[in-house]
Design a protein around this motif. Structure first.
Motif, PDB file in Angstrom:
ATOM      1  N   UNK A 145       0.802  -1.219   0.000  1.00 34.19           N
ATOM      2  CA  UNK A 145       0.000   0.000   0.000  1.00 34.19           C
ATOM      3  C   UNK A 145       0.843   1.282   0.000  1.00 34.19           C
ATOM      4  N   UNK A 146       2.137   1.150  -0.242  1.00 37.31           N
ATOM      5  CA  UNK A 146       3.009   2.320  -0.352  1.00 37.31           C
ATOM      6  C   UNK A 146       3.495   2.451  -1.785  1.00 37.31           C
ATOM      7  N   UNK A 147       3.230   3.596  -2.397  1.00 37.80           N
ATOM      8  CA  UNK A 147       3.695   3.873  -3.754  1.00 37.80           C
ATOM      9  C   UNK A 147       4.985   4.701  -3.678  1.00 37.80           C
ATOM     10  N   UNK A 148       6.009   4.296  -4.419  1.00 40.39           N
ATOM     11  CA  UNK A 148       7.311   4.969  -4.373  1.00 40.39           C
ATOM     12  C   UNK A 148       7.773   5.251  -5.795  1.00 40.39           C
ATOM     13  N   UNK A 149       8.183   6.491  -6.035  1.00 36.31           N
ATOM     14  CA  UNK A 149       8.753   6.832  -7.333  1.00 36.31           C
ATOM     15  C   UNK A 149       9.762   7.970  -7.157  1.00 36.31           C
ATOM     16  N   UNK A 150      10.617   8.112  -8.139  1.00 39.12           N
ATOM     17  CA  UNK A 150      11.616   9.180  -8.126  1.00 39.12           C
ATOM     18  C   UNK A 150      11.220  10.273  -9.109  1.00 39.12           C
ATOM     19  N   UNK A 151      11.521  11.512  -8.734  1.00 30.15           N
ATOM     20  CA  UNK A 151      11.337  12.642  -9.625  1.00 30.15           C
ATOM     21  C   UNK A 151      12.517  13.586  -9.437  1.00 30.15           C
ATOM     22  N   UNK A 152      12.490  14.713 -10.146  1.00 28.39           N
ATOM     23  CA  UNK A 152      13.607  15.650 -10.084  1.00 28.39           C
ATOM     24  C   UNK A 152      13.101  17.079  -9.976  1.00 28.39           C
ATOM     25  N   UNK A 153      13.811  17.859  -9.207  1.00 28.49           N
ATOM     26  CA  UNK A 153      13.628  19.303  -9.196  1.00 28.49           C
ATOM     27  C   UNK A 153      14.708  19.867 -10.115  1.00 28.49           C
ATOM     28  N   UNK A 154      14.294  20.544 -11.170  1.00 24.40           N
ATOM     29  CA  UNK A 154      15.238  21.083 -12.144  1.00 24.40           C
ATOM     30  C   UNK A 154      15.511  22.544 -11.814  1.00 24.40           C
ATOM     31  N   UNK A 155      16.773  22.836 -11.498  1.00 24.92           N
ATOM     32  CA  UNK A 155      17.206  24.179 -11.146  1.00 24.92           C
ATOM     33  C   UNK A 155      18.320  24.591 -12.092  1.00 24.92           C
ATOM     34  N   UNK A 156      18.641  25.857 -12.106  1.00 25.65           N
ATOM     35  CA  UNK A 156      19.701  26.341 -12.985  1.00 25.65           C
ATOM     36  C   UNK A 156      21.021  25.661 -12.633  1.00 25.65           C
ATOM     37  N   UNK A 157      21.554  24.905 -13.573  1.00 22.08           N
ATOM     38  CA  UNK A 157      22.855  24.274 -13.387  1.00 22.08           C
ATOM     39  C   UNK A 157      22.844  22.980 -12.600  1.00 22.08           C
ATOM     40  N   UNK A 158      21.669  22.505 -12.187  1.00 19.34           N
ATOM     41  CA  UNK A 158      21.640  21.275 -11.384  1.00 19.34           C
ATOM     42  C   UNK A 158      20.228  20.697 -11.343  1.00 19.34           C
ATOM     43  N   UNK A 159      20.156  19.426 -11.020  1.00 24.49           N
ATOM     44  CA  UNK A 159      18.883  18.760 -10.780  1.00 24.49           C
ATOM     45  C   UNK A 159      18.973  18.023  -9.460  1.00 24.49           C
ATOM     46  N   UNK A 160      17.898  18.062  -8.682  1.00 28.66           N
ATOM     47  CA  UNK A 160      17.858  17.406  -7.377  1.00 28.66           C
ATOM     48  C   UNK A 160      16.927  16.204  -7.449  1.00 28.66           C
ATOM     49  N   UNK A 161      17.467  15.040  -7.137  1.00 28.28           N
ATOM     50  CA  UNK A 161      16.636  13.849  -7.052  1.00 28.28           C
ATOM     51  C   UNK A 161      15.741  13.920  -5.822  1.00 28.28           C
ATOM     52  N   UNK A 162      14.475  13.566  -6.001  1.00 26.27           N
ATOM     53  CA  UNK A 162      13.535  13.466  -4.886  1.00 26.27           C
ATOM     54  C   UNK A 162      12.840  12.115  -4.975  1.00 26.27           C
ATOM     55  N   UNK A 163      12.934  11.340  -3.914  1.00 30.85           N
ATOM     56  CA  UNK A 163      12.193  10.081  -3.843  1.00 30.85           C
ATOM     57  C   UNK A 163      10.878  10.347  -3.110  1.00 30.85           C
ATOM     58  N   UNK A 164       9.778   9.975  -3.747  1.00 36.12           N
ATOM     59  CA  UNK A 164       8.439  10.295  -3.249  1.00 36.12           C
ATOM     60  C   UNK A 164       7.791   9.024  -2.716  1.00 36.12           C
ATOM     61  N   UNK A 165       7.329   9.079  -1.467  1.00 33.94           N
ATOM     62  CA  UNK A 165       6.654   7.962  -0.806  1.00 33.94           C
ATOM     63  C   UNK A 165       5.221   8.384  -0.517  1.00 33.94           C
ATOM     64  N   UNK A 166       4.266   7.697  -1.142  1.00 31.36           N
ATOM     65  CA  UNK A 166       2.857   8.050  -0.967  1.00 31.36           C
ATOM     66  C   UNK A 166       2.083   6.865  -0.406  1.00 31.36           C
ATOM     67  N   UNK A 167       1.627   6.967   0.834  1.00 36.24           N
ATOM     68  CA  UNK A 167       0.693   5.948   1.331  1.00 36.24           C
ATOM     69  C   UNK A 167      -0.602   6.018   0.529  1.00 36.24           C
ATOM     70  N   UNK A 168      -1.211   4.876   0.297  1.00 42.69           N
ATOM     71  CA  UNK A 168      -2.431   4.839  -0.497  1.00 42.69           C
ATOM     72  C   UNK A 168      -3.565   5.463   0.307  1.00 42.69           C
ATOM     73  N   UNK A 169      -4.013   6.627  -0.155  1.00 48.40           N
ATOM     74  CA  UNK A 169      -5.068   7.345   0.565  1.00 48.40           C
ATOM     75  C   UNK A 169      -5.747   8.307  -0.394  1.00 48.40           C
ATOM     76  N   UNK A 170      -6.951   8.743  -0.050  1.00 47.73           N
ATOM     77  CA  UNK A 170      -7.712   9.662  -0.874  1.00 47.73           C
ATOM     78  C   UNK A 170      -7.330  11.103  -0.559  1.00 47.73           C
ATOM     79  N   UNK A 171      -7.386  11.931  -1.610  1.00 52.70           N
ATOM     80  CA  UNK A 171      -7.242  13.367  -1.419  1.00 52.70           C
ATOM     81  C   UNK A 171      -5.816  13.822  -1.194  1.00 52.70           C
TER      82      UNK A 171
END
Length: 320
Positions: free
Chosen positions: A50-76
């Motif tokens: 019931x835990x969804x996990x994925x990676x995304x990135x924050x794109x900034x000038x000259x760099x990108x920041x990896x962010x790992x996102x953990x979402x418990x299965x829930x509404x709203x």
């Protein structure tokens, strides 16, 4: 003082697995980073269904920041915890803190954003601090895309990440946001005073030494001028008023114990709500021992309860 039995089991298992890499003292930078990854691999577990996990990135000038996102299965939209990993400012990663951050999401019910920032010595202060604050602002700005409630955000971090989390609260206050419900600081690095009682007399920590911390802070703050900057060393901020409620989770055998205790005193004196818990028989990094120690598990769930209260979350139906 003897370690908690579960901590002793964790220390023994980790030392056996790491061999010559168990002690930080003689390691090169590359070895130090590899050691952090190997230590983390010892405790990794499959996620619950019931835990969804994925990676995304924050794109900034000259760099990108990896962010790992953990979402418990829930509404709203969910409340969010922006998490900054430890690693002496030089090592560590979201991948290396995966068990801790997955556990935080599962046991609070919040969406957790685990942020990778630029690391010293290649990128000393203010780079890691700037990245941490940029990530916090991004979370609030992209709340709709992320599916979070921008009015219910907390910041948390362990060790070096505790420094960055504390700095984020100061920056958020001084730069007009984002509004934060809580700061959770886990055995944080908040000062560069190596002559506190816990640095001088608390020499029982299995993995962290005074000398290793000196190396870490010299990498993060190579210029003496930066040691007067309150965003670099939150203990030295000119003012601690107007900050979010704090939860400090500390270890009684950690050289950094007094960093946490003294910071709690400063926050209280400035009128901020503060909770402090000091784990008995605990060492720096003890959350990694949660599966081996009932005492660590209790400390962890008490912190989760405080975060749930701050973020207006019910107790989750399932724990992990």
């Amino acid at each position: 003082m003897a370690y908690d039995p579960g901590i002793q089991a964790y220390v023994d298992r980790t030392r056996n697995a790491l061999g010559d890499m168990a002690d930080l003292g003689a390691l090169t930078l590359t070895q130090r980073r590899a050691r952090a990854d190997r230590t983390a691999a010892l405790i990794n577990e499959p996620y619950p269904a019931w835990l969804e996990v994925n990676d995304t990135y924050i794109v900034l000038t000259g760099r990108e920041l990896l962010v790992r996102v953990y979402r418990p299965r829930a509404q709203g939209p969910l409340p969010a915890i922006v998490y900054l990993h430890g690693g002496s400012f030089m090592a560590g990663s979201p991948q290396g803190h995966d068990f801790i951050t997955a556990s935080l999401a599962c046991n609070t019910g919040a969406l957790v954003l685990s942020v990778h920032y630029r690391r010293a010595p290649e990128n000393p202060y203010p780079a890691p601090t700037d990245d941490a604050y940029e990530a916090l602002c991004w979370a609030a700005r992209e709340a709709d895309l992320l599916g979070i409630d921008p009015t219910r955000i907390a910041v948390a971090g362990d060790s070096a990440g505790g420094n960055l989390a504390a700095a984020c609260t100061l920056l958020a206050r001084d730069r007009g946001g984002p509004h934060l419900r809580m700061q959770a600081l886990i055995y944080p690095t908040l000062d560069a005073d190596f002559d506190t009682p816990s640095y001088l007399h608390n020499t029982e920590d299995a993995f962290l030494t005074r000398d290793a911390m000196r190396v870490a802070l010299e990498a993060f703050l190579p210029s003496a001028d930066t040691r007067h900057d309150g965003y670099a060393l939150p203990m030295r901020a000119e003012s601690h008023t107007g900050l979010p409620p704090a939860y400090l989770l500390l270890a009684d055998q950690d050289p950094l114990l007094d960093d946490g205790k003294r910071y709690a005193e400063k926050l209280r004196a400035a009128g901020n709500p503060v909770q402090v818990s000091v784990g008995t028989g605990m060492i720096h990094g003890f959350l990694r021992a949660r599966r081996l120690s009932a005492a660590v598990d209790t400390e962890f769930h008490q912190m989760c309860a405080a975060l749930r209260q701050a973020l207006a979350l019910p107790e989750p139906a399932e724990r992990w």
